[in-house]
Design a protein around this motif. Sequence first.
Motif, PDB file in Angstrom:
ATOM      1  N   SER A 127       0.826  -1.397  -0.170  1.00 18.53           N
ATOM      2  CA  SER A 127       0.046   0.002  -0.052  1.00 18.53           C
ATOM      3  C   SER A 127       0.893   1.323  -0.023  1.00 18.53           C
ATOM      4  CB  SER A 127      -0.911   0.047   1.297  1.00 18.53           C
ATOM      5  OG  SER A 127      -0.149   0.147   2.621  1.00 18.53           O
ATOM      6  N   VAL A 185      -0.099   4.190   8.766  1.00 16.12           N
ATOM      7  CA  VAL A 185       0.294   5.564   8.406  1.00 16.12           C
ATOM      8  C   VAL A 185       1.202   5.905   7.388  1.00 16.12           C
ATOM      9  CG1 VAL A 185       0.135   6.090  11.046  1.00 16.12           C
ATOM     10  CG2 VAL A 185       2.303   5.532  10.169  1.00 16.12           C
ATOM     11  N   LYS A 186       0.973   7.172   6.875  1.00 13.89           N
ATOM     12  CA  LYS A 186       1.643   7.764   5.779  1.00 13.89           C
ATOM     13  C   LYS A 186       3.165   7.822   5.944  1.00 13.89           C
ATOM     14  CE  LYS A 186      -1.469  10.198   2.694  1.00 13.89           C
ATOM     15  NZ  LYS A 186      -1.670  11.357   2.023  1.00 13.89           N
ATOM     16  N   LEU A 192       2.167   2.455   2.712  1.00 11.97           N
ATOM     17  CA  LEU A 192       1.935   2.924   3.964  1.00 11.97           C
ATOM     18  C   LEU A 192       2.789   2.091   4.826  1.00 11.97           C
ATOM     19  CD1 LEU A 192      -2.142   3.355   3.915  1.00 11.97           C
ATOM     20  CD2 LEU A 192      -0.379   5.254   3.684  1.00 11.97           C
ATOM     21  N   ARG A 193       3.170   2.662   6.289  1.00  6.64           N
ATOM     22  CA  ARG A 193       3.974   2.100   7.200  1.00  6.64           C
ATOM     23  C   ARG A 193       2.790   1.415   8.235  1.00  6.64           C
ATOM     24  NH1 ARG A 193       5.529   3.499  12.256  1.00  6.64           N
ATOM     25  NH2 ARG A 193       4.772   5.716  12.080  1.00  6.64           N
TER      26      ARG A 193
END
Length: 110
Positions: free
Chosen positions: A55, A109-110, A57-58
Amino acid sequence: MPHWIHLTYSQEEIREMLSKRYRIKDVENILQAIFKSDWLNRLHFEDYIDIFKESGLRIAKIETTEEIDYPFIYPNYGIEEVTIQEKLNKFHEENNRNYKCRDMLVVLVK
């Protein structure tokens, strides 16, 4: 249906078990819901992890649970829960999948 029976018995085996107790039309509807319906999620835990990784994302947090938090009594289909668990354990070992995760909380998260 016993938990995880769809992972441990074939569609034909389940059809045979259910046919002893239910009308064939009902059996076919049950099998349709278990094996073909798009209402059920058929992704494995590892599939979700791959999706999260891809994705961009983290993954900040992942919590899982194996607990089934409601009483569940099903008719005796002539199989024991321990038999299902033994088959599931063998299947798990052969496929290296996490079949115990029932729910998960994920924070990305971003």
